[in-house]
Design a protein around this motif. Structure first.
Motif, short mmCIF file in Angstrom:
data_model
loop_
_atom_site.label_atom_id
_atom_site.label_comp_id
_atom_site.label_asym_id
_atom_site.label_seq_id
_atom_site.Cartn_x
_atom_site.Cartn_y
_atom_site.Cartn_z
N GLU A 83 0.82 -1.22 0.00
CA GLU A 83 0.00 0.00 0.00
C GLU A 83 0.85 1.27 0.00
O GLU A 83 0.52 2.26 -0.66
N ILE A 84 1.96 1.24 0.75
CA ILE A 84 2.79 2.44 0.86
C ILE A 84 3.81 2.56 -0.27
O ILE A 84 4.29 3.67 -0.57
N MET A 85 4.13 1.46 -0.95
CA MET A 85 5.22 1.48 -1.92
C MET A 85 5.03 2.49 -3.05
O MET A 85 6.01 3.15 -3.45
N PRO A 86 3.84 2.69 -3.63
CA PRO A 86 3.70 3.72 -4.68
C PRO A 86 4.05 5.11 -4.18
O PRO A 86 4.62 5.93 -4.93
N TYR A 87 3.73 5.42 -2.92
CA TYR A 87 4.04 6.73 -2.36
C TYR A 87 5.55 6.93 -2.22
O TYR A 87 6.04 8.06 -2.26
N ILE A 88 6.27 5.82 -2.06
CA ILE A 88 7.72 5.89 -1.95
C ILE A 88 8.37 5.90 -3.34
O ILE A 88 9.13 6.80 -3.69
N LYS A 89 8.03 4.91 -4.15
CA LYS A 89 8.73 4.73 -5.43
C LYS A 89 8.46 5.86 -6.42
O LYS A 89 9.31 6.17 -7.26
N ASN A 90 7.28 6.47 -6.34
CA ASN A 90 6.95 7.52 -7.31
C ASN A 90 7.66 8.84 -7.03
O ASN A 90 7.75 9.69 -7.92
N ASN A 91 8.18 9.01 -5.81
CA ASN A 91 8.74 10.32 -5.45
C ASN A 91 10.08 10.26 -4.76
O ASN A 91 10.69 11.32 -4.52
N TRP A 92 10.55 9.08 -4.42
CA TRP A 92 11.78 8.94 -3.65
C TRP A 92 12.67 7.86 -4.23
O TRP A 92 12.19 6.93 -4.89
N GLN A 93 13.96 7.96 -3.97
CA GLN A 93 14.90 6.90 -4.29
C GLN A 93 15.21 6.11 -3.03
O GLN A 93 15.52 6.71 -1.99
N ILE A 94 15.10 4.80 -3.11
CA ILE A 94 15.39 3.96 -1.95
C ILE A 94 16.90 3.76 -1.84
O ILE A 94 17.54 3.21 -2.74
N VAL A 95 17.46 4.23 -0.74
CA VAL A 95 18.89 4.05 -0.47
C VAL A 95 19.13 2.70 0.19
O VAL A 95 20.06 1.98 -0.17
N GLU A 96 18.27 2.36 1.15
CA GLU A 96 18.40 1.08 1.85
C GLU A 96 17.08 0.74 2.53
O GLU A 96 16.35 1.63 2.97
N GLU A 97 16.78 -0.55 2.59
CA GLU A 97 15.63 -1.04 3.33
C GLU A 97 16.10 -2.02 4.39
O GLU A 97 16.93 -2.91 4.10
N VAL A 98 15.60 -1.87 5.60
CA VAL A 98 15.90 -2.78 6.70
C VAL A 98 14.61 -3.43 7.14
O VAL A 98 13.60 -2.75 7.34
N VAL A 99 14.62 -4.74 7.29
CA VAL A 99 13.45 -5.49 7.74
C VAL A 99 13.78 -6.16 9.07
O VAL A 99 14.76 -6.90 9.17
N LYS A 100 12.98 -5.86 10.07
CA LYS A 100 13.10 -6.52 11.38
C LYS A 100 11.73 -7.06 11.76
O LYS A 100 10.79 -6.29 11.94
N GLY A 101 11.64 -8.37 11.87
CA GLY A 101 10.35 -8.98 12.15
C GLY A 101 9.37 -8.67 11.03
O GLY A 101 9.66 -8.92 9.86
N SER A 102 8.23 -8.10 11.39
CA SER A 102 7.20 -7.76 10.41
C SER A 102 7.28 -6.31 9.94
O SER A 102 6.39 -5.84 9.24
N TRP A 103 8.35 -5.60 10.32
CA TRP A 103 8.42 -4.16 10.11
C TRP A 103 9.49 -3.77 9.10
O TRP A 103 10.60 -4.32 9.13
N HIS A 104 9.16 -2.78 8.26
CA HIS A 104 10.06 -2.30 7.23
C HIS A 104 10.46 -0.85 7.52
O HIS A 104 9.62 -0.03 7.87
N THR A 105 11.74 -0.58 7.35
CA THR A 105 12.29 0.75 7.56
C THR A 105 13.13 1.12 6.34
O THR A 105 13.90 0.30 5.84
N PHE A 106 12.98 2.36 5.86
CA PHE A 106 13.65 2.80 4.64
C PHE A 106 14.51 4.04 4.90
O PHE A 106 14.11 4.95 5.62
N ALA A 107 15.67 4.07 4.27
CA ALA A 107 16.43 5.31 4.08
C ALA A 107 16.17 5.75 2.65
O ALA A 107 16.36 4.98 1.71
N LEU A 108 15.71 7.00 2.49
CA LEU A 108 15.31 7.52 1.19
C LEU A 108 16.04 8.83 0.88
O LEU A 108 16.46 9.54 1.79
N LYS A 109 16.14 9.14 -0.40
CA LYS A 109 16.61 10.45 -0.81
C LYS A 109 15.76 10.91 -2.01
O LYS A 109 15.13 10.10 -2.68
N GLN A 110 15.80 12.21 -2.27
CA GLN A 110 15.01 12.74 -3.38
C GLN A 110 15.78 12.68 -4.69
O GLN A 110 16.99 12.62 -4.71
#
Length: 282
Positions: A255-282
């Motif tokens: 659900e959130i990925m279009p909001y990220i991919k359409n406007n941001w560049q993913i620098v890194e994604e960290v997954v812990k358990g069921s949770w996702h954390t992103f470092a992004l840049k414009q």
């Protein structure tokens, strides 16, 4: 303020799946306890808002477990006060290492630091930002990796102010926290004072009440506010800045990925358990 305490016994083998399911009902985490003489079962307690009655919560949780085909028993809910909620939680929150040699200590727990450790003391009657949650740990890890050269850290939805305290240990000189909840802002101020950390804490709206730019922006929220705030955040990020977002659970990842991919560049994604954390840049 009133809360609804909901307790239910589930089979131990499905605890991860059930807690992931419950994350959609409460952001306050869970108390997990063994059942006497029943090693295959575990009791989970969570706290929901009082907009629903205890009976409505029992029906909601029971239906969710049935739909997911999880066996359960001993389901009950009751109304509790802020003090009940707070005191029940205190006994389960322990000091935890959020980064190497950086320990978060709940104010009501004693802790003797090891050689070389930095101890940050957190108190809260609002939320459980004490460093143990996967999203907080992942945010701290990405801060350590991408934030140490930044001059300003802006923490959106700062809560207890824990990420500002971590930013301070990383040597970031200018710290700003913002939260729409007055009690959260006051709590963040108190925790910064306890730890001798200078920070500007704002109770207000990101779009209108923070007028500067930051080289590092933190937003450990949930999917719904992230969807709303990402456009405003883009106007607050300095050139070559890094945005770290978290609070994205497996079930809402797509659900959130279009909001990220359409406007941001993913620098890194960290997954812990069921949770996702992103470092992004414009």
């Amino acid at each position: 303020m009133k809360w609804i305490e909901i307790s239910v016994a589930i089979e131990r083998v499905v605890i991860e799946e059930v807690t992931t399911l419950f994350d959609t009902f409460s952001s306050n985490g869970f108390i997990e306890e063994d059942l006497p003489n029943e090693p295959a079962w575990v009791q989970l307690t969570l706290y929901g808002d009082a907009e629903k009655t205890p009976k409505e919560w029992e029906t909601l949780i029971g239906n969710a477990l049935k739909t997911a085909q999880f066996d359960y028993k001993h389901l009950y809910a009751k109304e509790v006060t802020d003090n009940d909620w707070y005191n029940n939680w205190q006994q389960y929150i322990e000091p935890s290492e959020i980064l190497p040699n950086v320990v978060i200590r709940p104010a009501w727990k004693e802790y003797t630091p090891k050689a070389g450790e930095k101890v940050l003391t957190i108190d809260s009657d609002l939320s459980f930002g004490t460093g143990a949650h996967e999203t907080t740990k992942a945010c701290a890890e990405l801060m350590a990796k991408y934030g140490q050269e930044k001059k300003t850290c802006l923490d959106i939805g700062t809560g207890t102010g824990i990420l500002l305290l971590v930013a301070h240990t990383l040597g970031i000189p200018h710290l700003v926290g913002i939260d729409i909840e007055e009690r959260a802002a006051e709590q963040a101020k108190a925790n910064c004072k306890t730890n001798d950390v200078e920070a500007t804490i704002i109770c207000g709206d990101l779009a209108t009440d923070f007028t500067g730019k930051a080289g590092l922006i933190m937003a450990n929220l949930t999917v719904d506010p992230l969807k709303i705030l990402l456009p405003a955040i883009s106007t607050k990020l300095a050139l070559d800045g890094i945005l770290i977002i978290s609070g994205i659970i497996d079930d809402r990842y797509e659900e959130i990925m279009p909001y990220i991919k359409n406007n941001w560049q993913i620098v890194e994604e960290v997954v812990k358990g069921s949770w996702h954390t992103f470092a992004l840049k414009q």
